[in-house]
Design a protein around this motif. Sequence first.
Motif, PDB file in Angstrom:
ATOM      1  N   SER A 218      -1.934  23.825   9.329  1.00 13.64           N
ATOM      2  CA  SER A 218      -3.161  23.111   9.687  1.00 13.64           C
ATOM      3  C   SER A 218      -3.100  21.666   9.211  1.00 13.64           C
ATOM      4  CB  SER A 218      -4.387  23.839   9.128  1.00 13.64           C
ATOM      5  OG  SER A 218      -4.330  23.876   7.731  1.00 13.64           O
ATOM      6  N   SER A 219      -2.435  21.440   8.077  1.00 14.47           N
ATOM      7  CA  SER A 219      -2.308  20.058   7.596  1.00 14.47           C
ATOM      8  C   SER A 219      -1.492  19.229   8.574  1.00 14.47           C
ATOM      9  CB  SER A 219      -1.620  20.019   6.228  1.00 14.47           C
ATOM     10  OG  SER A 219      -2.330  20.786   5.307  1.00 14.47           O
ATOM     11  N   PHE A 222      -3.381  18.630  11.621  1.00 15.87           N
ATOM     12  CA  PHE A 222      -4.434  17.663  11.339  1.00 15.87           C
ATOM     13  C   PHE A 222      -3.880  16.245  11.375  1.00 15.87           C
ATOM     14  CE2 PHE A 222      -6.603  14.935   8.253  1.00 15.87           C
ATOM     15  CZ  PHE A 222      -7.874  14.922   8.810  1.00 15.87           C
ATOM     16  N   GLY A 234      -6.114  23.337  13.067  1.00 16.59           N
ATOM     17  CA  GLY A 234      -5.818  22.010  12.525  1.00 16.59           C
ATOM     18  C   GLY A 234      -5.871  20.947  13.612  1.00 16.59           C
ATOM     19  N   LEU A 237      -9.382  20.006  14.488  1.00 16.69           N
ATOM     20  CA  LEU A 237      -9.884  19.108  13.452  1.00 16.69           C
ATOM     21  C   LEU A 237      -9.285  17.711  13.603  1.00 16.69           C
ATOM     22  CD1 LEU A 237     -10.000  21.312  10.251  1.00 16.69           C
ATOM     23  CD2 LEU A 237     -11.881  20.038  11.262  1.00 16.69           C
ATOM     24  N   HIS A 238      -8.028  17.649  14.026  1.00 16.14           N
ATOM     25  CA  HIS A 238      -7.383  16.351  14.227  1.00 16.14           C
ATOM     26  C   HIS A 238      -8.167  15.528  15.242  1.00 16.14           C
ATOM     27  CE1 HIS A 238      -4.311  13.313  14.972  1.00 16.14           C
ATOM     28  NE2 HIS A 238      -4.346  13.617  16.263  1.00 16.14           N
ATOM     29  N   GLY A 260     -12.783  24.319  10.555  1.00 16.19           N
ATOM     30  CA  GLY A 260     -12.543  24.203   9.112  1.00 16.19           C
ATOM     31  C   GLY A 260     -12.849  25.510   8.409  1.00 16.19           C
TER      32      GLY A 260
ATOM     33  N   PHE B 151     -10.262  19.104   5.072  1.00 19.58           N
ATOM     34  CA  PHE B 151     -11.573  19.632   5.477  1.00 19.58           C
ATOM     35  C   PHE B 151     -12.615  19.377   4.386  1.00 19.58           C
ATOM     36  CE2 PHE B 151     -14.389  23.479   5.965  1.00 19.58           C
ATOM     37  CZ  PHE B 151     -15.085  22.973   7.050  1.00 19.58           C
TER      38      PHE B 151
END
Lengths: 291, 326, 311
Positions: A218-219, A222, A234, A237-238, A260, B151
Amino acid sequence: MTEKTIELTDLRRLWDTYSEKRIGVIGLVIMLVFIVMAVFAPYIAPHDPYELYNPMEPPGPDHLLGTNDIGQDILSELIYGARVSLFIAFFVSIVSGLIGTILGLLSGYYEHVGFFIMRIVDAFLAIPRLPLIILIAAFMRPSIWNLVIIFTILGWPITTRIIRSEVLSLRTRNYVEAARMLGAPDSYIMIKHILPNVFPLLVVRLVVEASHVILAESSLSFLGLGDPTAKSWGMILHYAFMYPTIYISDVWKWWMLPPGLCIVLTILSLMFIGYALEELVNPRLRGMTQV
Amino acid sequence: MHQITKIAGYVTIILAVISFNFFLPRFMPGDPLSFLTGAPGMDMPIVLDEATRAKLLAYYGLDKPLLQQFADYMIKLMHGDLGWSTYYNAPVSSILAGRLKWTLLLIGTSTLLYIALGIVLGAISAWNRGGKSDVGLLLLLLSVGSFPPFFLGMLLIILFGVKLNLFPVFGAQSPFMAYSSPVEEAMDILHHLILPATTLVITHIGGVYLLMRNSMLNVIGEDYILTARAKGLAEWYILRKHAMKNALLPITTMIALRVGFMISGTILVETVFAYPGVGMLLFDAVMYRDYPLLQGAFLIITLVIIAANFVADMVYLRLDPRLRHD
Amino acid sequence: MTLLKLKRLRTCFPTRDGLVKAVNTVDLEIGANEILGLIGETGCGKSILGMSIMRLLQPSTRIEGEIIYKGQDLLKLSEAEMRKIRGKEIAMILQNPATALNPVLTVGDQIAEAIWLHQTMTKREAREKAIEVLRSVKIPSPEKMANECPHKFSGGMKERAMIAIGLACNPALIIADEPTRGLDASTKEQIIKLMKEVTEEKSMLFITHDLDAAAEICDTVAVMYAGELVECAKTGDLFGKPLHPYTMGLLDSLPCRGLKPIRGMSPSLIDYPSGCRFHPRCDYASAICEKKHPEMVKVEDRHYVRCFMYL
Ligand SMILES: Nc1ncnc2c1ncn2[C@@H]1O[C@H](COP(=O)(O)OP(=O)(O)O)[C@@H](O)[C@H]1O
Ligand SMILES: [Mg+2]
């Protein structure tokens, strides 16, 4: 027949001890929900996650969590996102666990091989993971399989170290020494006597590694280095993060919060499961806390 | 003896990282410079002017034999030459130099805080094992620990930056600000530091806490704790004088390794808060496909972390009287 | 003059498998300047008895009965009051000095902290006192060794350091748990000689499974079997004229008496055998031994035994 029954009662007992820990059960339930979501995504998702509708729609009867900046249904993205996260997490943790176990067994059993492998492990552990992943991902074409390869390469060293130290202590046990004295071949001793004993530890390790992989995936997504063709939490969220007014309008409530929270809950459930398993495996910790 | 093997190990790792950094772009499939010149197949072609292109080609020196390239690369590294940033159109080393201080400030403060807090909370938890405070701390820290830093950072921005309007949400300093005194400047920097540092502390405290708790649980069962009780010492004194150091020793290196992993969180947090450190530079480099900058930032980050681990290892050797050699 | 008196002391651990009755209804007296030996096989509850007196066991442990020290019941004291007793009035030298010394603190500090805690003096004075104590237990160059961590000490030296910690505050009673275990013959001899010397004006509960050591140092000896006392007598009487079959068995298992081990295994402390706990292993057992649990009886002046042969 009898052997089967013994196994079943063993499992029963294991489950009884495991379910004494409430957080272990909670973790399993959450994980099960996400697994169902991932497996049956096409049936659960109200829309095709790649289909374009009106952009930036707020939640309504048609789109329960609204649409994103190019008009994709966020709820459907979320449901399909479970597939990518869980697939990568389980695949990587199992493959890297397998590699780590084999190398751990060898390096615990043969001193010279062990010394050599442990130097490599040390080197891997001294290098920070995310910068390395970013660097490799930036040069390779981002695709799910490339991510899987990178995570696997970076995942095995810790497993190797854990398994090795366990093998080192098992090697001196009486039954292992006895088997060796009787002239049993090394491979037999490793598979028959040592492997079953490191197995519980390995299971805990797999769960922990899965949560690390989910965080890493996810990092990376992101940061915009995920597979652009695969929906992942991720990645959602990006795009939310890149949207200019994400903080000041109410958009974050349905665009940022749900993916999230999905990541948080997945990691949390794995941590709970890992914690409960660890107490199960490590009798020294058993009964210390009644959570 | 111990020291020598350790040092040799670190030198090998540094050489490995440098070689990796050297070979990675050269061993990518296809034309080695396609990623620089925006060859077909790249997601985001980059257009370079002639002068930049020439500088890049000179830096990579692809026309020379590989060994020669490697030797040149090493010599340049010794002189602090990390290449030319295509996006900023400036030497990578000077860009990095300007950014490093912010990263060090952010990592330094949050590391001190989360290690200290994690150790204290872990010790308290173990000492009251099974009690209310133990269970509460355990659940709380496991839960907050599962928030990915990016987050959590975004949530803190919304809550404390936008809704409550207590803290600035991006940057390390207020832009276009003429400070009337160094104190004012320091306060401004601190004000900007609080949210990103809090994010890092919250996401990293759980690991140290769990390590300390487990280690302390082991120590509590040791005979020498009983000896201390038999002397009539008070509980808090035993915890502080007898248990703490013994519980910390076996986890020092593991905590140090965590400091290394922390750089991951820093990259994400700097990105979310637009905090102008090396981590955000890495994100920018990825966004703008600025490969020399990416590699330079990677190298610096890695070297700093390896150095930190090295220091931790040496400290550990000095701390444990059983390993100290006269 | 009685210094310590145990009245019907019972110590039990609740566990998953049942209640472990490690010390079961023990009555015992230690007089001023008396050295009482407590002997018995490993696992019979000797250490737990010592730790019960010091109240060093985990909170879940059940301790019943009375521990009267100088007229007050230690079991009725608050934890803070008990801390004033530990180290200052009663000191315990725990078994296994290899693990009972803190590996990361200097031996000097580990002695000085007890002195500093219980007596009003500066840290400096406590430190000097600690060196003095180290000298009294015959550690060579005590000024230097006080600054060393335990790993610099040999096994015998560690035991001396443990004794020094026990002596630090000049307690009236010392509980020494197997101080000669794991030492070679000559070191053992030295330690026994030292213990004799330092307890000249003290009382001591000397826990051991080493009968020679007990014979050499003790005034009185109590024999423990499966959590309870089975015989108690003056040292000469006990070794010269053992009454209980278990005591006889113990003596017969000595090298000088032919190394004849007692048959069978020591019983579980969760479910004892019915009647006399020793009867399954006893050569003299009769029908009654299986059914009734014998009481301790006085056979001669200060010679007590728990066996139906003497009823
Ligand atoms: N915390 C505990 N929980 C349960 N049983 C215990 C505990 N501590 C000691 N025991 C049991 O009590 C018995 C007596 O132990 P101990 O007094 O150490 O024997 P020894 O006579 O060798 O010193 C042993 O059988 C031991 O298994
Ligand atoms: Mg004992």
